[in-house]
Structure formats: C-alpha cells, structure tokens
Design a protein around this motif. Structure first.
Motif, PDB file in Angstrom:
ATOM      1  N   ARG A  73      21.386 -27.625  51.878  1.00  0.00           N
ATOM      2  CA  ARG A  73      21.099 -26.193  51.993  1.00  0.00           C
ATOM      3  C   ARG A  73      19.845 -25.950  52.813  1.00  0.00           C
ATOM      4  NH1 ARG A  73      23.414 -25.590  46.684  1.00  0.00           N
ATOM      5  NH2 ARG A  73      21.479 -26.071  45.636  1.00  0.00           N
ATOM      6  N   ILE A 102      27.529 -28.853  55.422  1.00  0.00           N
ATOM      7  CA  ILE A 102      27.854 -28.844  53.986  1.00  0.00           C
ATOM      8  C   ILE A 102      28.858 -29.933  53.658  1.00  0.00           C
ATOM      9  CG2 ILE A 102      28.940 -27.519  52.128  1.00  0.00           C
ATOM     10  CD1 ILE A 102      27.948 -24.964  53.466  1.00  0.00           C
ATOM     11  N   VAL A 110      32.278 -28.017  57.677  1.00  0.00           N
ATOM     12  CA  VAL A 110      31.766 -26.761  57.135  1.00  0.00           C
ATOM     13  C   VAL A 110      30.248 -26.812  57.194  1.00  0.00           C
ATOM     14  CG1 VAL A 110      31.694 -25.256  55.117  1.00  0.00           C
ATOM     15  CG2 VAL A 110      33.780 -26.520  55.623  1.00  0.00           C
ATOM     16  N   VAL A 111      29.644 -25.813  57.786  1.00  0.00           N
ATOM     17  CA  VAL A 111      28.185 -25.772  57.898  1.00  0.00           C
ATOM     18  C   VAL A 111      27.628 -24.497  57.273  1.00  0.00           C
ATOM     19  CG1 VAL A 111      27.987 -27.186  60.007  1.00  0.00           C
ATOM     20  CG2 VAL A 111      28.341 -24.725  60.203  1.00  0.00           C
ATOM     21  N   ARG A 112      26.417 -24.623  56.832  1.00  0.00           N
ATOM     22  CA  ARG A 112      25.715 -23.431  56.352  1.00  0.00           C
ATOM     23  C   ARG A 112      25.030 -22.791  57.553  1.00  0.00           C
ATOM     24  NH1 ARG A 112      20.595 -22.317  54.708  1.00  0.00           N
ATOM     25  NH2 ARG A 112      19.903 -24.487  54.837  1.00  0.00           N
ATOM     26  N   ALA A 123      28.948 -19.493  55.432  1.00  0.00           N
ATOM     27  CA  ALA A 123      29.475 -20.825  55.767  1.00  0.00           C
ATOM     28  C   ALA A 123      30.358 -20.642  56.992  1.00  0.00           C
ATOM     29  CB  ALA A 123      30.290 -21.373  54.609  1.00  0.00           C
ATOM     30  N   LYS A 125      33.457 -22.608  58.815  1.00  0.00           N
ATOM     31  CA  LYS A 125      34.407 -23.716  58.806  1.00  0.00           C
ATOM     32  C   LYS A 125      34.943 -23.862  60.209  1.00  0.00           C
ATOM     33  CE  LYS A 125      38.355 -25.382  56.155  1.00  0.00           C
ATOM     34  NZ  LYS A 125      38.978 -25.269  54.832  1.00  0.00           N
ATOM     35  N   LEU A 172      29.366 -17.773  51.721  1.00  0.00           N
ATOM     36  CA  LEU A 172      28.820 -19.089  51.387  1.00  0.00           C
ATOM     37  C   LEU A 172      28.823 -19.292  49.878  1.00  0.00           C
ATOM     38  CD1 LEU A 172      27.234 -21.674  52.344  1.00  0.00           C
ATOM     39  CD2 LEU A 172      25.150 -20.330  51.943  1.00  0.00           C
ATOM     40  N   THR A 174      27.428 -21.452  47.015  1.00  0.00           N
ATOM     41  CA  THR A 174      26.335 -22.415  46.810  1.00  0.00           C
ATOM     42  C   THR A 174      26.315 -22.992  45.393  1.00  0.00           C
ATOM     43  OG1 THR A 174      24.847 -20.632  46.178  1.00  0.00           O
ATOM     44  CG2 THR A 174      24.820 -21.293  48.500  1.00  0.00           C
ATOM     45  N   THR A 236      39.384 -21.527  46.991  1.00  0.00           N
ATOM     46  CA  THR A 236      39.147 -21.797  48.418  1.00  0.00           C
ATOM     47  C   THR A 236      40.233 -22.726  48.965  1.00  0.00           C
ATOM     48  OG1 THR A 236      37.839 -23.810  48.121  1.00  0.00           O
ATOM     49  CG2 THR A 236      36.648 -21.723  47.972  1.00  0.00           C
TER      50      THR A 236
END
Ligand SMILES: Nc1ncnc2c1ncn2[C@@H]1O[C@H](COP(=O)(O)OP(=O)(O)OP(=O)(O)O)[C@@H](O)[C@H]1O
Length: 460
Positions: A73, A102, A110-112, A123, A125, A172, A174, A236
């Motif tokens: 994070r 992530i 997948v990134v923050r 997020a 994708k 996102l 978390t 998801t």
C-alpha cells in the motif's frame, strides 16, 4: 483450497459439451518479461502436456501479512514501482499515479493508484488481452462490471481500452480477503460468519437477478473494502462470469441451447454448459456437463460456508478424478473439529446449498432468509471457532507444502488456504500502438470508457 488448484477456464465447446479434461485450458510456457517483481508469481508445472499454474498459500502470522500488505500500500519499493509505471500507458499514468503493485492474476496485474486530480486511491487492473484466453476473460469481466452497481460488488470507475491492454479502474479494496480476516482477527464465531455471508448473499442476489452467474466464487474473490470491522465485503473477479440464465428462482428457465457458453448480455434465458471454475468449488452439474444456472454459485457458497466455519474443505483430494467423484456424489462430512461445536442450523444451511439437484438448492434470496443467517447474525455470544479453523488451515497448508513443496510460495498471500489459486501466469507484452482516444459516457452510471481502438473494441 486443494493443493493442485488449476482453474478450469471456458473453452469453445464441441457439439454441445466440453469434456472436463479437455476444458482445462492449455497454456504455453512463454517468456516472462517481468520476473523480478516483488510479488511472487504463480508457479507453473507441466501436467499431461498442459501447463497449469498452481499456488499454495502459506499461512503467515497476521503481522507478517499486514506488514507485506502495508508495504504494498505504501509503495515502499520505489524501483519496482518505477518499473511498473513504465509498463503503463502514458494516457493512464497522466490521470493516475501508480503507487504499488497489489497482485497478479492469470491475465492481469493489479496496482494501487492515486487519481492525480482528486488524490483518491483506486485499483487498476491491467489486463493482457493478447494472451491466450485473455480476450475472453477480459470481455467477460468488462461485460459484467459495466452493468453492475451494488455495495457488495466491486465497482468499476472507468476503463481504458488499448489494442493489447485494457485498464480497469476499480474501487480499491484494502481490507484483505475473507479468510485473511478470519485468521487474523483471533476470534471467529458463527455470528461473524453469517455477517460476512449476508453481504456475499446480498451481492450474489443482485447479480443473479441481473442474470449474471459468477462461476468462480471462492474466498479469494471476496475482498473487504477497508480493514475496519464494519467494512463491506465485495464480490470481485468476474473473469469467468457470464450472462447465461434467468436466476430469479432456482430453475433454469428458457430453452437449453446446448451449443456451449453464452457470455454476453441478452442471453439471459439460456442455460449454461461450459465447464469452468476452480475445481474444489465446481458444482456437480458442471462436472456432469449438464446445463446449469446461477445455482452453481450457490453450491460454491456452500463450499465457502463450510470453509469459513471449519478451515477445511468439504471436497478435497490430490487426485482430480477422485475430487470430482466425491463432488458428483455429494460426499462430504461434518466430522472432526470444530464441527461438534457448530450449530445444527449452520449445518442445515450448508446442506441446503450442497444439494446435488440444483433445482432444490437454496437461491440467494432464500439463503439470506435462512433461519441460521437471520437469527445468528443478530445473536451476541457464540462459541469461538477460531482456534480450530486456524489449526485446520495450518494443517492443510503444511500437508500441501510437504506433498508439493515446489508449489508453495512465500507470497504475501496469507489466508493460509491455497483456496484454488491456479492457472498460469501469462506474459506481458509490449503495449499496443497509440490510437486516437475517445471517451464514452456510460449511460447507466456516468462511467467513462476510453476506447483506443477505432471500433471501440480491443483489436487483435
Ligand atoms: N479492486 C481491488 N482492490 C484491491 N485488490 C484487488 C482488487 N482487484 C484485485 N485485487 C487483488 O489483486 C490480485 C490479482 O487479482 P486478479 O483478479 O487480477 O487475479 P486473481 O483473481 O488473483 O487470479 P486469476 O486471474 O487467476 O483469477 C489479487 O490478490 C486480488 O485480491
């Protein structure tokens, strides 16, 4: 939660059915262009000439999980983050600041991110549409995400479509996966289980009313929105989802078009055929290649409930054949800890979901009104099942590790369950040519879609 946990992906059917074996999608072992990621990859192994990925999760102490998740994070690996930024299309990074990786899926990273103007976290994708199977998975996921809006379903914010990559900006989550929370909280009761299930059932009821069948429901695909105790739980990963049957009741309505799968809006009245999902969660009618409906999700929910209450799997076997045999026979038991401490109502709930006949299985609407869900969610003092659940998860993980040590990863994956992680990691390839960008306002929710292909669809 099986050790060998290749995901079964849909495949074009021949003459109305797909063999379970044939439907295991073959993947080519290809060059991997980013093998120094800070998130361990899904490992692959050769089985019967096909490449599958397997991953068995390690049970990490909660603190370790939290440290790793926090590091992701916080984006504490600046070098790696820079590298990921480089892989993103500049039109995406112009709008979103990439903060941390992530996780990775079969066709995705997948990134923050942070929206540059509003500083809001999201997020992204990023999906590789050129990888074998990637286009179909991406299309399924987008088709669903563009139509849904529910507090227990992950929300799509906007989409960037490029010839080779699609970027889905998502809310996102978390709070971690469902089982991470069960393990890390140190105390877990039937009341906690029913509170989580109520949220999943609300999300599933909504999806089923829209005619959407998830087809890959499992604990890893249930994410908490934030780490707080009052967090929403989100359904998801719609890569295998389909619009395939009317799901208002438990029956499959409409004609059986037995020529395969019918992904896409407008096919609400057809029953489904394609064999896909994660082996331990597959409903018997899927394995028997019978037409099926959204009742397959309710079977998976029965499996999930069993896991959440016990830390063990109702159906598990090293041999895929034996696993499938026990599923089609509906052979499972409530033996061993913590089952003697679990209420009969909870067992009744599971039994009504793990019914071989999909027509008699509880629907999402019925399940949310089941006495166990209704009364238990409101009750206050209940037996703590945490110790047995954690112990069963730990035992299972070490069994899997000793049987197949090469499959065990030291990833930040933490639920300790290895609950069906599978499928090969596809290579990332260079991003496509730049094409003129156009933005389309989504009629339903003001969703922004950025198609970078003249036709509005990703090209090949
Ligand atoms: N919106 C989100 N917020 C936070 N984490 C997410 C979000 N979407 C996905 N993730 C996490 O990113 C990782 C990759 O997810 P993704 O859905 O791409 O693949 P997967 O479901 O793990 O694998 P597969 O593609 O094989 O089904 C997972 O750990 C998932 O929990």
């Amino acid at each position: 939660m099986g050790c060998g946990n290749s995901k079964v992906l849909p495949e074009a059917s021949k003459k109305g059915y797909v063999s379970v074996v044939q439907s295991l999608v073959a993947f080519r072992k290809a060059h991997d262009d980013d093998n120094d990621d800070d998130v361990p990859k899904k490992r692959t192994e050769k089985q019967s000439g096909l490449w599958f990925s397997t991953q068995v999760k390690n049970l990490h102490p909660a603190s370790n999980i939290q440290q790793q998740q926090q590091a992701a994070r916080d984006g504490r690996h600046p070098g790696k983050v820079t590298k990921y930024k480089d892989k993103f299309d500049p039109r995406v990074t112009a709008r979103y600041d990439i903060k941390a990786l992530i996780g990775r899926g079969s066709f995705s990273r997948v990134v923050r991110v942070e929206h540059r103007a509003t500083r809001q976290p999201f997020a992204i994708k990023m999906m590789e549409v050129e990888a074998p199977g990637g286009r179909e998975v991406c299309a399924s996921e987008l088709a669903v995400l563009q139509r849904v809006s529910h507090s227990n379903v992950i929300q799509l914010i906007e989409v960037f479509q490029f010839p080779r990559r699609v970027y889905m900006v998502l809310e996102l989550a978390t709070g971690g996966e469902l089982l991470d929370r069960v393990v890390s909280r140190g105390h877990f009761t039937e009341r906690d289980a029913t509170q989580a299930l109520q949220m999943v059932l609300a999300g599933m009821g909504y999806l089923h009313h829209l005619g959407i069948t998830h087809r890959d429901l499992k604990p890893e695909n249930l994410l908490y929105y934030h780490p707080g105790a009052d967090s929403r739980l989100l359904v998801t990963d719609f890569g295998l989802a389909t619009f395939g049957s009317a799901c208002m009741g438990s029956e499959v309505s409409g004609p059986d078009r037995s020529d395969g799968d019918h992904t896409g809006a407008g096919d609400k009245t057809w029953s489904l055929r394609t064999t896909c999902g994660t082996p331990e969660y597959l409903a018997p009618e899927v394995l028997l290649r019978r037409p099926y409906s959204c009742a397959v999700d309710m079977w998976a929910l029965g499996v999930i409930t069993y896991i959440v209450l016990s830390g063990s799997m109702p159906f598990e076997d090293d041999s895929r054949t034996r696993l499938y045999r026990s599923i089609v026979r509906g052979k499972y038991s409530f033996h061993g800890d913590p089952w003697p401490s679990v209420s009969n109502l909870a067992k009744d709930f599971i039994q009504r979901l793990l019914l071989l006949d999909p027509a008699t299985r509880l629907t999402a609407d019925q399940a949310i009104r089941h006495p166990w869900v209704v009364t238990m969610a409101a009750s206050s003092s209940m037996r703590n099942l945490h110790q047995s659940i954690s112990q069963n998860l730990r035992q299972r993980t070490s069994r899997c590790s000793s049987r197949c040590p090469s499959r065990t990863t030291s990833s930040g994956d933490s639920s300790g369950a290895g609950l069906g992680r599978r499928t090969p990691l596809q290579k990332s390839r260079a991003s496509g040519r730049s094409q003129p960008q156009r933005a389309i306002q989504h009629p339903a929710r003001g969703l922004q879609e950025h198609h970078l292909h003249p036709t509005g669809a990703p090209d090949s």
